[in-house]
Write a protein that holds these residues in place. Structure first.
Motif, mmCIF file in Angstrom:
data_model
loop_
_atom_site.group_PDB
_atom_site.id
_atom_site.type_symbol
_atom_site.label_atom_id
_atom_site.label_comp_id
_atom_site.label_asym_id
_atom_site.label_seq_id
_atom_site.Cartn_x
_atom_site.Cartn_y
_atom_site.Cartn_z
ATOM 1 N N GLY A 88 0.821 -1.213 0.000
ATOM 2 C CA GLY A 88 0.000 0.000 0.000
ATOM 3 C C GLY A 88 0.848 1.253 0.000
ATOM 4 N N TYR A 89 1.949 1.222 0.736
ATOM 5 C CA TYR A 89 2.843 2.382 0.759
ATOM 6 C C TYR A 89 3.478 2.611 -0.610
ATOM 7 N N LEU A 90 3.928 1.534 -1.245
ATOM 8 C CA LEU A 90 4.508 1.679 -2.590
ATOM 9 C C LEU A 90 3.474 2.204 -3.579
ATOM 10 N N ALA A 91 2.233 1.747 -3.400
ATOM 11 C CA ALA A 91 1.183 2.232 -4.306
ATOM 12 C C ALA A 91 0.949 3.731 -4.118
ATOM 13 N N VAL A 92 1.051 4.216 -2.882
ATOM 14 C CA VAL A 92 0.894 5.644 -2.624
ATOM 15 C C VAL A 92 2.030 6.436 -3.277
ATOM 16 N N LEU A 93 3.248 5.873 -3.269
ATOM 17 C CA LEU A 93 4.374 6.554 -3.903
ATOM 18 C C LEU A 93 4.138 6.724 -5.399
ATOM 19 N N VAL A 94 3.501 5.742 -6.009
ATOM 20 C CA VAL A 94 3.245 5.807 -7.453
ATOM 21 C C VAL A 94 2.304 6.957 -7.786
ATOM 22 N N GLY A 150 2.390 9.843 -6.789
ATOM 23 C CA GLY A 150 3.137 11.081 -6.967
ATOM 24 C C GLY A 150 2.679 12.219 -6.093
ATOM 25 N N MET A 151 2.399 11.953 -4.836
ATOM 26 C CA MET A 151 1.988 13.009 -3.911
ATOM 27 C C MET A 151 3.195 13.837 -3.473
ATOM 28 N N ALA A 152 2.922 14.864 -2.715
ATOM 29 C CA ALA A 152 3.980 15.751 -2.240
ATOM 30 C C ALA A 152 4.917 14.985 -1.304
ATOM 31 N N PRO A 153 6.191 15.389 -1.274
ATOM 32 C CA PRO A 153 7.160 14.676 -0.416
ATOM 33 C C PRO A 153 6.761 14.641 1.058
ATOM 34 N N ASP A 154 6.224 15.749 1.583
ATOM 35 C CA ASP A 154 5.854 15.744 2.996
ATOM 36 C C ASP A 154 4.702 14.791 3.264
ATOM 37 N N VAL A 155 3.794 14.653 2.273
ATOM 38 C CA VAL A 155 2.685 13.692 2.432
ATOM 39 C C VAL A 155 3.228 12.270 2.417
ATOM 40 N N ASN A 156 4.159 12.013 1.485
ATOM 41 C CA ASN A 156 4.768 10.676 1.442
ATOM 42 C C ASN A 156 5.488 10.349 2.758
ATOM 43 N N ALA A 157 6.150 11.353 3.325
ATOM 44 C CA ALA A 157 6.860 11.126 4.593
ATOM 45 C C ALA A 157 5.884 10.812 5.715
ATOM 46 N N GLN A 158 4.736 11.514 5.737
ATOM 47 C CA GLN A 158 3.743 11.242 6.775
ATOM 48 C C GLN A 158 3.118 9.860 6.593
ATOM 49 N N VAL A 159 2.847 9.496 5.335
ATOM 50 C CA VAL A 159 2.285 8.159 5.068
ATOM 51 C C VAL A 159 3.283 7.078 5.479
ATOM 52 N N GLU A 160 4.563 7.321 5.157
ATOM 53 C CA GLU A 160 5.588 6.351 5.538
ATOM 54 C C GLU A 160 5.660 6.197 7.062
ATOM 55 N N ALA A 161 5.648 7.319 7.768
ATOM 56 C CA ALA A 161 5.705 7.260 9.229
ATOM 57 C C ALA A 161 4.473 6.564 9.798
ATOM 58 N N LEU A 162 3.302 6.849 9.197
ATOM 59 C CA LEU A 162 2.071 6.223 9.679
ATOM 60 C C LEU A 162 2.103 4.708 9.483
ATOM 61 N N ILE A 163 2.506 4.276 8.291
ATOM 62 C CA ILE A 163 2.540 2.837 8.010
ATOM 63 C C ILE A 163 3.573 2.133 8.895
ATOM 64 N N LEU A 164 4.757 2.728 9.030
ATOM 65 C CA LEU A 164 5.776 2.125 9.892
ATOM 66 C C LEU A 164 5.338 2.100 11.346
ATOM 67 N N SER A 165 4.582 3.120 11.774
ATOM 68 C CA SER A 165 4.068 3.123 13.141
ATOM 69 C C SER A 165 3.068 1.989 13.351
#
Length: 367
Positions: A78-84, A86-101
């Motif tokens: 799901g995280y890789l799909a979100v990267l595809v 092409g959202m803003a970098p800060d959004v990707n960072a928040q999604v990454e932190a959320l998924i890892l949490s």
């Protein structure tokens, strides 16, 4: 392995070259298929691997970590799909932190559940001493929770240094406030590794209390006395006390019966009578054999001791009662005197008290 990295980079570049919605759907579909393959293939692999291992602990571990394993695959996809997308970098960072949490919390709960299930499995099947299982289970849970909290703080860019300093101060305060609890905790660990006693053993404390060990917890040990009362003793006290374990190395315990017979008694008859009493008593075991010893020449009697053994230290009181009763009746039947202390007081002629005299006035002279 190094050759596989370029292929992965090429695959990722190809996915990024697709339209965003196609790359998103492709990654979601691939993730679901991979998770399903892990779920089905994992079940087959678990059954094949655990069948060769004799204990049930491995079954518990594999069955517990299997569901979060393919959940991890789904979240990663799901995280890789979100990267595809092409959202803003800060959004990707928040999604990454959320998924890892989410992954950190999920695996923390899983590892804690694994520790609890393994502890229950070991306790039920008695693979290890049951008194140490709760100790390591709690230690394992504390370590998992502490590591998870540290990871969550790091993922959300929160400096853990102030928390660690505060935790150090709080730890010192708690250490002083709960020093007895901490002492009991380490006392229970020391008692386990020393093998001082275990549940079911019959022990004698320095205070004279004796009884069977009913339970051993992290904080205290519960002893059932001969009066059928439960006595709770802190482990820190037992760790520094002198304890007699009457159940080790063997449970057989010797019973001593002291008897005094009159001077002039036939020593062979006395010995035969005492051995006959021991042979007739059902609580007395045959090996080691009962024996009689003439210990000393007392003031009023020959001091004998009947030595015999019982199967369990708990039976010693009952056996002493029955043997004492049997010895008394047997000595009376054999007309062997059981003396008691006697004192004979004699007076010489000079020690006799003179009768009171009277003076010339007829009064008694008391001087």
């Amino acid at each position: 392995m190094a050759n596989a990295v370029p292929y992965v980079d090429d695959l990722w570049s190809w996915i990024l070259s697709l339209p965003r919605w196609q790359g998103f759907l492709l990654l979601v579909l691939a993730t679901v298929l991979l998770a399903k393959a892990i779920q089905v293939g994992g079940d087959v692999l678990i059954r094949r691997v655990t069948r060769r291992i004799p204990t049930d602990v491995d079954d518990v571990i594999f069955e517990t970590i299997h569901p979060p394993l393919y959940a991890t695959v789904v979240l990663t996809g799901g995280y890789l799909a979100v990267l595809v997308l092409g959202m803003a970098p800060d959004v990707n960072a928040q999604v990454e932190a959320l998924i890892l949490s989410i992954l950190a919390v999920m695996w923390a709960l899983t590892l804690t559940r694994v520790g609890r299930k393994v502890s229950n499995e070991l306790t039920e099947n008695s693979h290890v001493n049951t008194q140490v299982v709760p100790i390591f289970q709690n230690v394992w849970s504390v370590i998992v929770v502490a590591v998870t909290i540290y990871l969550l703080l790091a993922l959300w860019s929160i400096d853990p240094t102030p928390f660690l300093a505060s935790a150090g101060i709080i730890g010192i305060v708690i250490g002083f406030a709960a020093r007895d609890t901490i002492a009991n905790f380490f006392g229970s660990i020391a008692l386990y590794f020393d093998g001082t006693y275990k549940v079911g053993d019959y022990i004698v404390l320095e205070t004279g209390e004796r009884g069977r060990v009913e339970d051993i917890s992290i904080r205290s040990t519960v002893i059932r006395t001969r009066d059928d009362m439960l006595v709770t003793v802190p482990n820190s006290v037992l760790n520094s006390a002198r304890i007699i374990n009457e159940s080790t190395p063997d449970r057989e315990r010797r019973v001593r019966i002291e008897i005094g017979v009159a001077y002039g008694s036939d020593t062979d008859e006395v010995e035969g009578t005492l051995l006959a009493v021991a042979d007739e008593e059902a609580l007395v075991i045959d090996r080691p054999k009962p024996r009689v010893r003439l210990r000393s020449f007392g003031d009023s009697a020959l001091q004998y001791e009947l030595l015999c053994w019982v199967n369990d230290p708990v039976l010693r009181g009952r056996a002493t009662h029955k043997l004492n009763t049997g010895v008394y009746n047997a000595l009376r039947a054999a007309d062997i005197e059981i003396p008691f202390p006697q004192r004979v007081v004699t007076f010489s002629e000079g020690d006799r008290e003179s009768p009171p005299t009277t003076d010339q006035f007829g009064e008694v002279d008391t001087e």
